[in-house]
Design an enzyme around this catalytic site. Sequence first.
Site, PDB file in Angstrom:
ATOM      1  N   LYS A   1      -0.082   7.518  -2.810  1.00  0.00           N
ATOM      2  CA  LYS A   1       0.115   6.889  -4.120  1.00  0.00           C
ATOM      3  C   LYS A   1      -1.225   6.478  -4.703  1.00  0.00           C
ATOM      4  CE  LYS A   1       0.825   2.753  -5.577  1.00  0.00           C
ATOM      5  NZ  LYS A   1       0.035   2.866  -6.815  1.00  0.00           N
TER       6      LYS A   1
ATOM      7  N   CYS B   1     -16.736  -1.211  -3.848  1.00  0.00           N
ATOM      8  CA  CYS B   1     -16.447  -2.184  -2.788  1.00  0.00           C
ATOM      9  C   CYS B   1     -17.714  -2.594  -2.051  1.00  0.00           C
ATOM     10  CB  CYS B   1     -15.421  -1.613  -1.827  1.00  0.00           C
ATOM     11  SG  CYS B   1     -15.882   0.023  -1.253  1.00  0.00           S
TER      12      CYS B   1
ATOM     13  N   GLU C   1     -15.804 -11.618  -4.654  1.00  0.00           N
ATOM     14  CA  GLU C   1     -16.118 -10.311  -5.228  1.00  0.00           C
ATOM     15  C   GLU C   1     -15.797 -10.338  -6.735  1.00  0.00           C
ATOM     16  OE1 GLU C   1     -13.466  -7.140  -3.953  1.00  0.00           O
ATOM     17  OE2 GLU C   1     -15.250  -5.937  -3.597  1.00  0.00           O
TER      18      GLU C   1
ATOM     19  N   GLU D   1      -9.454  -0.565   4.094  1.00  0.00           N
ATOM     20  CA  GLU D   1     -10.805  -0.625   3.514  1.00  0.00           C
ATOM     21  C   GLU D   1     -10.710  -1.596   2.348  1.00  0.00           C
ATOM     22  OE1 GLU D   1     -13.449   0.993   4.567  1.00  0.00           O
ATOM     23  OE2 GLU D   1     -12.495   2.337   5.991  1.00  0.00           O
TER      24      GLU D   1
HETATM   25  P1  NAD Z   1      -5.305  -3.406  -5.432  1.00  0.00           P
HETATM   26  O1  NAD Z   1      -5.281  -3.930  -4.054  1.00  0.00           O
HETATM   27  O2  NAD Z   1      -4.684  -4.206  -6.499  1.00  0.00           O
HETATM   28  O3  NAD Z   1      -4.589  -1.982  -5.510  1.00  0.00           O
HETATM   29  C1  NAD Z   1      -4.897  -0.952  -4.626  1.00  0.00           C
HETATM   30  C2  NAD Z   1      -3.686  -0.063  -4.487  1.00  0.00           C
HETATM   31  O4  NAD Z   1      -2.651  -0.811  -3.880  1.00  0.00           O
HETATM   32  C3  NAD Z   1      -3.123   0.465  -5.812  1.00  0.00           C
HETATM   33  O5  NAD Z   1      -2.703   1.793  -5.643  1.00  0.00           O
HETATM   34  C4  NAD Z   1      -1.924  -0.429  -6.028  1.00  0.00           C
HETATM   35  O6  NAD Z   1      -0.908   0.170  -6.802  1.00  0.00           O
HETATM   36  C5  NAD Z   1      -1.454  -0.637  -4.608  1.00  0.00           C
HETATM   37  N1  NAD Z   1      -0.589  -1.807  -4.415  1.00  0.00           N
HETATM   38  C6  NAD Z   1      -0.559  -2.956  -5.130  1.00  0.00           C
HETATM   39  N2  NAD Z   1       0.426  -3.756  -4.653  1.00  0.00           N
HETATM   40  C7  NAD Z   1       0.999  -3.114  -3.616  1.00  0.00           C
HETATM   41  C8  NAD Z   1       2.051  -3.443  -2.709  1.00  0.00           C
HETATM   42  N3  NAD Z   1       2.724  -4.597  -2.778  1.00  0.00           N
HETATM   43  N4  NAD Z   1       2.381  -2.547  -1.769  1.00  0.00           N
HETATM   44  C9  NAD Z   1       1.731  -1.389  -1.653  1.00  0.00           C
HETATM   45  N5  NAD Z   1       0.736  -1.006  -2.496  1.00  0.00           N
HETATM   46  C10 NAD Z   1       0.365  -1.870  -3.452  1.00  0.00           C
HETATM   47  O7  NAD Z   1      -6.831  -3.088  -5.681  1.00  0.00           O
HETATM   48  P2  NAD Z   1      -7.479  -2.375  -6.945  1.00  0.00           P
HETATM   49  O8  NAD Z   1      -7.432  -3.340  -8.062  1.00  0.00           O
HETATM   50  O9  NAD Z   1      -6.840  -1.054  -7.158  1.00  0.00           O
HETATM   51  O10 NAD Z   1      -8.973  -2.110  -6.422  1.00  0.00           O
HETATM   52  C11 NAD Z   1      -9.945  -3.092  -6.410  1.00  0.00           C
HETATM   53  C12 NAD Z   1     -10.165  -3.665  -5.015  1.00  0.00           C
HETATM   54  O11 NAD Z   1     -10.254  -2.636  -4.042  1.00  0.00           O
HETATM   55  C13 NAD Z   1     -11.442  -4.422  -4.886  1.00  0.00           C
HETATM   56  O12 NAD Z   1     -11.193  -5.651  -4.258  1.00  0.00           O
HETATM   57  C14 NAD Z   1     -12.345  -3.565  -4.006  1.00  0.00           C
HETATM   58  O13 NAD Z   1     -13.278  -4.213  -3.270  1.00  0.00           O
HETATM   59  C15 NAD Z   1     -11.376  -2.841  -3.177  1.00  0.00           C
HETATM   60  N6  NAD Z   1     -11.914  -1.524  -2.791  1.00  0.00           N
HETATM   61  C16 NAD Z   1     -12.379  -1.349  -1.524  1.00  0.00           C
HETATM   62  C17 NAD Z   1     -12.914  -0.132  -1.134  1.00  0.00           C
HETATM   63  C18 NAD Z   1     -13.415   0.101   0.262  1.00  0.00           C
HETATM   64  O14 NAD Z   1     -13.762   1.212   0.609  1.00  0.00           O
HETATM   65  N7  NAD Z   1     -13.503  -0.897   1.105  1.00  0.00           N
HETATM   66  C19 NAD Z   1     -12.979   0.917  -2.048  1.00  0.00           C
HETATM   67  C20 NAD Z   1     -12.497   0.696  -3.329  1.00  0.00           C
HETATM   68  C21 NAD Z   1     -11.965  -0.534  -3.690  1.00  0.00           C
END
Ligand code: NAD
Length: 491
Positions: A177, A286, A385, A252
């Site tokens: 997803k 990230c 962050e 991650e």
């Molecule tokens: P997010 O956690 O809101 O969403 C990430 C994904 O999770 C999306 O696809 C979202 O639809 C899904 N999601 C949301 N609620 C969910 C649930 N209840 N169950 C299952 N899936 C769910 O994060 P974001 O806003 O998309 O991305 C930003 C964050 O991601 C930042 O905090 C960043 O640091 C982190 N990030 C980390 C890395 C890494 O490699 N460590 C890489 C990219 C982003």
Amino acid sequence: MRNDLYIDGKWVKPVNGETRNVINPATEEVLQIISAASAEDVDIAVKAARRAFDQDGWPKLSGAQRAKYLRAIAKGIRNRQEDIARLETLDNGKPFPEAMWDVGDAAGCFEYYAGLAEQLDDHPEEKIEISDGRFTSKAVKEPIGVAGAIIPWNYPLLMAAWKVAPALAAGCTVVLKPAEITSLTALELAAIAHEAELPAGVLNILTGSGSVAGQAIIDHKGVDKLAFTGSGPIGSQIMAAAARDIKRVSLELGGKSPFVVFDDADIEKAVEWIMFGIFWNQGQVCSATSRVLVQKGIYEKLLQRLVEETDRIRIGNGLDDGVLLGPLVSKRQHEQVVAAIEAAKAAGATVAAGGTRPDGFDKGYYLRPTVLTDVPLESDAWVEEIFGPVVCVRPFETEEEAVELANDSRFGLAAAVMSKNDARAERVAAAFRAGIVWINCSQPTFTEAPWGGYKQSGIGRELGRWGLDNYLETKQVTKFVSEEPWGWYIK
Ligand code: NAD
């Protein structure tokens, strides 16, 4: 069609017919309308992935056979690199050259894991030395099963590749997803996998919200492994969901990575790496090195040069030539980053550069790249962050102080150090409590090298051979080879 769900080798409408608008962050216009999967769609996809794994023989193929599909996907991506990169820029906002880089890396990731899939054939088992000569024993690697992959919006295609390529190479089947606001290139990946004649059910890509489609994936009993990249709070929910069924899980998550610059460093080089560490991808990275610690001897001079160069960054629509900073990904993200800057100011921080919407940009989620100083150590700006083009810069005096400040975080994704004194740089690198350490640079990422965080930045490692292990179980096979009876009950 390309805006439907890709389930079991077919493009299908979601059962409840729900859709969602995709917004171009540079113009705020609707770019596309995509499907929003329900829990029922997820159930159909997981069942297809189960069948592909349990009955249709995907894990039984040799690594070389699976590698052929991976290479065909890589070729499909490379053939359409420019079109996909353009779509990524329209969808995410990042400058086109960055999108070209991402798409090339995504293809490279499939090629790399094709090689590792082939190596699985060369090393199908590892002999274990057993002290009891009546037995032989070996360890074999086997795919975990159905992987549920959930990814964020900052590197839409690349994050899909980081999950799908190793999972398929290992012999897992996948339900992926993408983030709801940036799903378009994942749908292109589905189309490319289809053209590569990947067997039905091996890769299913469902667009939809986290709370409905994402939640249904993490709760589904038919999913054996959860692979997630995103925010800490959702990562925590995913780990809790995994705990209920003892699903395998890799996370991650976010970071607040430090960059320590000693006063023997070349100031111009330091300024450029600091900028690359925080302004690339609008700082929505990230591993962004968002806390910069500069030794007192060069602090004023470096800060002055950083502010000058930051103010010169060309902002604009990512499709325009020469643009190095596009809009943030969404209205919500823009609001959050602006709120973080305002909170930093209220806490006593000084805005040395940026901090506002650039002149002449009435539409689009644009923000000037921002340099903050005098940021209190206990303030959110220093601790949390921000996930935007905002860097906090602070002076330090001693190496000991720098290491202490750098490690004083609940995150531990990345850390960087710059010094001409190699022994010192290596010493500081060893002292960092972080999963990724850069010396004399910040951010370069290689498919061959392990990627992941210490502390609250995650669990497990992606990329390299570590990324393949994320999708493999280890089975012990022990054989009794003695002609003698065991002799415990029956003497
Ligand atoms: P997010 O956690 O809101 O969403 C990430 C994904 O999770 C999306 O696809 C979202 O639809 C899904 N999601 C949301 N609620 C969910 C649930 N209840 N169950 C299952 N899936 C769910 O994060 P974001 O806003 O998309 O991305 C930003 C964050 O991601 C930042 O905090 C960043 O640091 C982190 N990030 C980390 C890395 C890494 O490699 N460590 C890489 C990219 C982003």
